[in-house]
Enzyme design. Sequence first.
Site: not given
Ligand code: IMP
Ligand code: MG
Length: 183
Positions: A47, A102-103, A106, A134, A155-156, A162, A168
């Site tokens: 991402g 990071e992208d 979450d 987020k 969800f973006v 992606d 992407r």
């Molecule tokens: P976390 O471990 O839940 O913080 O998630 C991190 C990863 O989840 C990010 O690096 C993204 O690849 C993916 N992710 C979380 N939310 C979204 C979203 O809204 N769209 C796309 N990918 C997401």
């Molecule tokens: Mg991803």
Amino acid sequence: MKNELEHDILKVLLTEEQIKARIQEMGEQITEEFQGRRPLFLGVLKGCFVFMADLIRACPLQSDLEFIAVSSYQNSTVSSGRVQITHDVQQDITGRNIIIVEDILDSGSTLAFLKNYLLTKGAASITIVTLLDKPSRRTKAICADLAGFTVPDEFVVGYGLDYAQHYRNIPYIGVLKPEVYSK
Ligand code: IMP
Ligand code: MG
């Protein structure tokens, strides 16, 4: 006319111009903070790759570049919470000042895991830079040192992000139509 990718987008959340301007500001901040410290930019694949490319060009610094790949989603829109490294860093990171790129932050599972992993491997410092934050979905006690934009609980996709490896290459950040992932 909408192209075949944009057909699945409900609305534009952040335009190319907004993203570009914000990354310029972020770059200036990072450049000031890391002057003379030769940071290691560590992108979290896949991402990060679009953001990383723009961010490093906004940081005129002596620096190094690395990537790490992790997986926790397995083609869903909700993180499984289990993080696996699928591609590890290729150089010694002992004593390095690491900027994780990071992208989106979450649940926080990915970054909580990575931060701990990199410190165990001997990193001197970890700075978390994320394009999107987020905070409403956080389950781990982790926050970004620098975030581009705070986004709502939707969800973006686009600009590197992606859904099931698609979208992407959309140049902005958009909200995906829910029917795309509820199919
Ligand atoms: P976390 O471990 O839940 O913080 O998630 C991190 C990863 O989840 C990010 O690096 C993204 O690849 C993916 N992710 C979380 N939310 C979204 C979203 O809204 N769209 C796309 N990918 C997401
Ligand atoms: Mg991803």
